[in-house]
Design an enzyme around this catalytic site. Structure first.
Site, PDB file in Angstrom:
ATOM      1  N   ARG A 173     -15.336 -47.352 -65.491  1.00  0.00           N
ATOM      2  CA  ARG A 173     -14.600 -48.480 -64.909  1.00  0.00           C
ATOM      3  C   ARG A 173     -15.582 -49.621 -64.689  1.00  0.00           C
ATOM      4  NH1 ARG A 173     -15.369 -48.847 -59.398  1.00  0.00           N
ATOM      5  NH2 ARG A 173     -16.518 -47.108 -58.484  1.00  0.00           N
ATOM      6  N   GLU A 301     -38.608 -55.553 -64.211  1.00  0.00           N
ATOM      7  CA  GLU A 301     -38.225 -54.162 -64.476  1.00  0.00           C
ATOM      8  C   GLU A 301     -37.887 -53.990 -65.955  1.00  0.00           C
ATOM      9  OE1 GLU A 301     -34.487 -51.581 -62.971  1.00  0.00           O
ATOM     10  OE2 GLU A 301     -35.797 -52.292 -61.350  1.00  0.00           O
TER      11      GLU A 301
END
Length: 372
Positions: A173, A301
């Site tokens: 979802r 990151e």
């Protein structure tokens, strides 16, 4: 021969630290070891320039469970930080999660009805009834514009594969909100512990014997001889010598920079969606605790392929890996003196509140069993 400890706990992250704390309260003697040179696992914070740097990536505490919220508040005072990340795509900044601010920035829509109509039109045009891969799944959930602006390139960097090669279940979802609300989480309780997560770990392990820079597998026989039972929070396949094969993960690499300015990006988390950036996001740590220091520290990151020399962050929960894990799970049930817990031992992704709940549940299960 009586053993020195009731429990040898391998891994000083949240699961192991909570377990040690609770069993010590029940008059059990625990030894906690970790192969890293610090306690706290992935929630460990490193102080630099007066700023608590989340060494292993951003950790934002959030839960709907009042019991867990009350539990962590025994050890630290939490601030009122709300995670409201930004997303940079094709030179434009957007609010996350997908909400009315995002839709206005993307299309100029001002009402929920206008935004819903836009999304539904695109789902009707580009979606499919039975998605076979992540791209088809995303197009069927949110349409083309949201997928191509926010999901496609970011996800491909994150997993190191084309979206058409990734399974649909990765995004079961996609939260779409038709309100002007940039709060990333829906949870009632949210925040960052003032002073960083080390405050919580120190509270959990207060008065408990701990040893760092100890690799369980380098002196396994001796370490196992010290305690009646072992709590193991490392990689389950490593515990069993990879006898059924190696489980797969995605890893991360972090690059820190100190900047001689007070404020670098004005927000704790900014996602970098485009493929031209090899990193997925920049974290500016001081904003987690509303810092006013003269300098700032950012972390880029970078997602990476994993091998045994790297930290294992995200389990790759495809069918092949689940088949291998099932064999290790069955093997673990035969190990009567070993308790397996945590994301690596259970080969699943946990949020912080979930791992605390899991550890508390394990302690209760053991305690109840002994009372029967």
């Amino acid at each position: 021969m009586e053993k020195k400890y009731d429990y040898l706990i391998v891994g000083a992250g949240l699961f192991g630290s909570v377990f040690a704390h609770e069993m010590t309260k029940r008059n059990k003697k625990c030894l906690v070891i970790d192969k890293r040179n610090h306690l706290g696992g992935n929630v460990y914070c490193e102080e630099k320039e007066g700023i608590n740097v989340h060494k292993y990536g951003a950790h934002i505490f959030h839960t709907n469970d009042k019991k867990i919220w009350d539990y962590v508040n025994q050890f630290a005072t939490f601030n009122n930080y709300i995670n409201s990340p930004l997303s940079l795509s094709k030179g434009n900044l957007y609010n996350l999660p997908f909400n009315m601010n995002t839709f206005y920035q993307l299309w100029g829509t001002k009402t929920p009805e206008e935004a819903k109509q836009k999304i539904n039109e695109q789902i009707a045009k580009y979606g499919v009834k039975s998605p076979n891969n992540l791209e088809e799944q995303a197009l069927s959930l949110v349409g083309k514009d949201i997928y191509e602006t926010f999901i496609k390139e970011y996800t491909e960097k994150q997993w190191g594969k084309k979206a058409t090669e990734l399974p649909a279940f990765i995004i079961k979802r996609l939260p779409v909100r038709f309100t002007y609300n940039n709060n990333y989480f829906n949870d009632i309780y949210q925040g960052i512990p003032i002073g960083g997560y080390n405050v919580i770990i120190d509270g959990l392990l207060k008065g408990i014997e701990t040893k760092t820079s100890i690799d369980f597998f380098e002196d396994r026989q001796h370490l196992e001889s010290l305690a009646n039972k072992i709590v193991y929070t490392g990689k389950i396949d490593e515990f069993f010598g990879y006898k059924f094969g190696q489980l797969e993960y995605r890893s991360l690499r972090f690059e820190n920079e100190v900047h001689d300015i007070e404020n670098y990006q004005g927000n704790a988390v900014v996602n970098y969606n485009d493929a031209q950036y090899s990193y997925t996001r920049i974290i500016e740590h001081k904003h987690f605790e509303f810092g006013k220091q003269e300098k700032t520290i950012i972390t880029r990151e970078y997602p990476e392929n994993w091998d045994r020399g790297k930290e294992a962050y995200y389990p790759i929960n495809n069918d092949d890996n689940q088949k291998v894990f099932k064999q290790y799970k069955e093997e673990s049930l035969k190990s009567k003196n070993v308790i397996f817990g945590g994301r690596l031992a259970e080969y699943r992704y946990y949020d912080m509140h979930q791992i605390i709940a899991s550890s508390l549940a394990k302690v209760e299960e053991i305690s109840k069993r002994k009372q029967e």
